[in-house]
Motif scaffolding. Structure first.
Motif, mmCIF file in Angstrom:
data_model
loop_
_atom_site.group_PDB
_atom_site.id
_atom_site.type_symbol
_atom_site.label_atom_id
_atom_site.label_comp_id
_atom_site.label_asym_id
_atom_site.label_seq_id
_atom_site.Cartn_x
_atom_site.Cartn_y
_atom_site.Cartn_z
ATOM 1 N N MET A 62 0.781 -1.142 -0.350
ATOM 2 C CA MET A 62 0.195 0.216 -0.250
ATOM 3 C C MET A 62 0.970 1.674 0.609
ATOM 4 S SD MET A 62 -2.356 1.540 2.560
ATOM 5 C CE MET A 62 -2.198 2.495 4.297
ATOM 6 N N SER A 63 0.927 2.306 -0.672
ATOM 7 C CA SER A 63 1.264 3.404 -1.421
ATOM 8 C C SER A 63 0.866 4.583 0.913
ATOM 9 C CB SER A 63 1.517 4.029 -2.575
ATOM 10 O OG SER A 63 1.765 3.758 -3.081
ATOM 11 N N ILE A 64 1.819 5.130 0.770
ATOM 12 C CA ILE A 64 1.861 6.520 1.082
ATOM 13 C C ILE A 64 1.760 7.286 0.910
ATOM 14 C CG2 ILE A 64 1.704 4.417 3.847
ATOM 15 C CD1 ILE A 64 4.106 5.787 4.521
ATOM 16 N N ARG A 65 1.143 9.012 1.827
ATOM 17 C CA ARG A 65 1.946 9.819 1.295
ATOM 18 C C ARG A 65 2.495 10.825 2.794
ATOM 19 N NH1 ARG A 65 -4.207 12.192 0.594
ATOM 20 N NH2 ARG A 65 -4.448 10.607 2.009
ATOM 21 N N ALA A 66 3.921 10.634 1.785
ATOM 22 C CA ALA A 66 5.621 11.541 2.702
ATOM 23 C C ALA A 66 5.253 13.063 2.381
ATOM 24 C CB ALA A 66 6.525 10.727 2.672
ATOM 25 N N GLU A 67 5.175 13.498 3.516
ATOM 26 C CA GLU A 67 5.297 15.022 3.870
ATOM 27 C C GLU A 67 6.114 15.536 3.497
ATOM 28 O OE1 GLU A 67 3.310 18.692 1.666
ATOM 29 O OE2 GLU A 67 2.685 16.702 1.601
ATOM 30 N N TYR A 68 7.630 15.450 2.860
ATOM 31 C CA TYR A 68 8.170 16.360 2.984
ATOM 32 C C TYR A 68 9.026 17.807 3.462
ATOM 33 C CZ TYR A 68 11.399 12.016 1.068
ATOM 34 O OH TYR A 68 11.593 11.151 0.915
ATOM 35 N N ILE A 69 9.060 17.565 5.163
ATOM 36 C CA ILE A 69 9.063 19.419 4.826
ATOM 37 C C ILE A 69 10.584 20.372 5.753
ATOM 38 C CG2 ILE A 69 7.948 20.975 7.366
ATOM 39 C CD1 ILE A 69 5.654 18.703 7.608
ATOM 40 N N TRP A 70 10.865 21.044 5.270
ATOM 41 C CA TRP A 70 12.059 22.126 5.859
ATOM 42 C C TRP A 70 11.917 23.779 5.818
ATOM 43 C CZ3 TRP A 70 10.308 21.188 0.698
ATOM 44 C CH2 TRP A 70 10.781 21.653 -0.648
ATOM 45 N N ILE A 71 12.768 24.150 5.576
ATOM 46 C CA ILE A 71 13.154 25.687 5.676
ATOM 47 C C ILE A 71 14.073 26.318 4.613
ATOM 48 C CG2 ILE A 71 13.832 27.191 7.068
ATOM 49 C CD1 ILE A 71 12.912 25.375 9.673
ATOM 50 N N ASP A 72 12.982 27.554 4.352
ATOM 51 C CA ASP A 72 13.761 27.756 3.402
ATOM 52 C C ASP A 72 14.294 28.874 3.119
ATOM 53 O OD1 ASP A 72 12.297 29.764 3.346
ATOM 54 O OD2 ASP A 72 10.855 29.702 1.990
ATOM 55 N N THR B 169 5.016 16.913 -1.230
ATOM 56 C CA THR B 169 4.828 15.220 -1.055
ATOM 57 C C THR B 169 4.917 14.300 -2.375
ATOM 58 O OG1 THR B 169 2.371 16.183 0.128
ATOM 59 C CG2 THR B 169 2.535 13.885 -0.836
ATOM 60 N N LYS B 170 5.492 13.259 -1.397
ATOM 61 C CA LYS B 170 5.892 11.901 -2.397
ATOM 62 C C LYS B 170 5.365 10.733 -1.362
ATOM 63 C CE LYS B 170 10.607 9.872 -3.416
ATOM 64 N NZ LYS B 170 10.170 10.422 -4.705
ATOM 65 N N ILE B 171 4.888 10.155 -2.898
ATOM 66 C CA ILE B 171 3.935 9.004 -1.940
ATOM 67 C C ILE B 171 4.908 7.587 -3.069
ATOM 68 C CG2 ILE B 171 2.726 6.967 -3.652
ATOM 69 C CD1 ILE B 171 1.807 10.019 -3.042
ATOM 70 N N PRO C 176 13.358 8.047 0.881
ATOM 71 C CA PRO C 176 14.784 8.526 0.366
ATOM 72 C C PRO C 176 14.896 10.037 0.373
ATOM 73 C CG PRO C 176 13.013 8.357 -1.174
ATOM 74 C CD PRO C 176 12.703 7.654 -0.217
ATOM 75 N N ILE C 177 16.386 10.329 0.123
ATOM 76 C CA ILE C 177 16.724 11.789 -0.160
ATOM 77 C C ILE C 177 16.291 12.079 -1.481
ATOM 78 C CG2 ILE C 177 18.772 12.966 -0.424
ATOM 79 C CD1 ILE C 177 20.409 11.197 1.020
ATOM 80 N N TRP C 178 15.791 13.237 -1.116
ATOM 81 C CA TRP C 178 14.609 13.896 -2.642
ATOM 82 C C TRP C 178 15.010 15.257 -2.850
ATOM 83 C CZ3 TRP C 178 8.899 14.730 -1.976
ATOM 84 C CH2 TRP C 178 8.146 15.169 -3.561
ATOM 85 N N GLY C 179 15.525 15.127 -4.272
ATOM 86 C CA GLY C 179 15.670 16.425 -4.906
ATOM 87 C C GLY C 179 14.538 17.509 -5.142
ATOM 88 N N PHE C 180 15.480 18.821 -5.179
ATOM 89 C CA PHE C 180 14.371 19.933 -5.708
ATOM 90 C C PHE C 180 15.117 22.140 -5.872
ATOM 91 C CE2 PHE C 180 15.761 21.268 -1.025
ATOM 92 C CZ PHE C 180 15.843 22.868 -1.381
ATOM 93 N N ASP C 181 14.147 22.233 -6.682
ATOM 94 C CA ASP C 181 14.845 23.379 -7.256
ATOM 95 C C ASP C 181 14.858 24.646 -6.649
ATOM 96 O OD1 ASP C 181 15.780 25.431 -8.850
ATOM 97 O OD2 ASP C 181 13.438 25.008 -10.090
ATOM 98 N N GLY C 182 16.591 24.980 -5.667
ATOM 99 C CA GLY C 182 16.355 25.015 -4.672
ATOM 100 C C GLY C 182 16.139 26.670 -4.907
#
Length: 116
Positions: free
Chosen positions: A1-11, A23-25, A33-39
Motif C-alpha cells: 500500500m502506498s502512503i503520502r510522505a509530506e517532506y517539510i523543510w525550512i527555506d 508530497t512524495k508517494i 529516500p533523499i529527494w532533490g528539489f529546485d532551490g
C-alpha cells in the motif's frame, strides 16, 4: 500500500525563512529516500545551479491526512552533499554530538502583547 510522505523543510528566505513542503508517494515509511528539489524557487540557490537535496531526519504520523500518511522533517543539503547554508540544524547536530554525555534542555519562549 502506498502512503503520502509530506517532506517539510525550512527555506532560505531572509530575514525570516518560510516552511516549505512537497508530497512524495512511497511504498513504506521505513525507506524514505533523499529527494532533490529546485532551490531557486525557495531562495536557496541561483537559477543556473539550483539542485538541492532533502535529507529525511524525522517522521511522524500526519494528523491531517491520517491513515498511514506521514510528515517527514528534512535537512537541506547542496547537490554535492555538503550542508546548505540555510540548514541551521546541522550546527545543532554537531553540538549535540559534542555534548552527548550531557542532558540538554530546550525551551520555547513566546511573548504576548495585549492592546485595549
Amino acid at each position: 500500500m502506498s502512503i503520502r510522505a509530506e517532506y517539510i523543510w525550512i527555506d532560505g528566505t531572509v530575514p525570516m525563512p518560510y516552511i516549505r513542503s512537497k508530497t512524495k508517494i512511497v511504498d513504506n515509511a521505513s525507506d524514505l529516500p533523499i529527494w532533490g528539489f529546485d532551490g531557486s524557487s525557495t531562495n536557496q540557490a541561483v537559477g543556473n545551479d539550483s539542485d538541492c537535496m532533502l535529507n529525511p531526519v524525522c517522521m511522524v504520523p500526519d494528523p491531517i491526512r491520517g491513515e498511514d500518511d506521514i510528515l517527514v522533517m528534512c535537512e537541506v543539503f547542496n547537490a554535492d552533499g555538503s550542508v546548505h547554508k540555510s540548514n541551521t540544524r546541522a550546527a545543532l547536530r554537531k553540538l549535540s554530538e559534542k555534548f552527548s554525555g550531557e542532558k540538554c534542555w530546550f525551551g520555547i519562549e513566546q511573548e504576548y502583547t495585549f492592546f485595549d
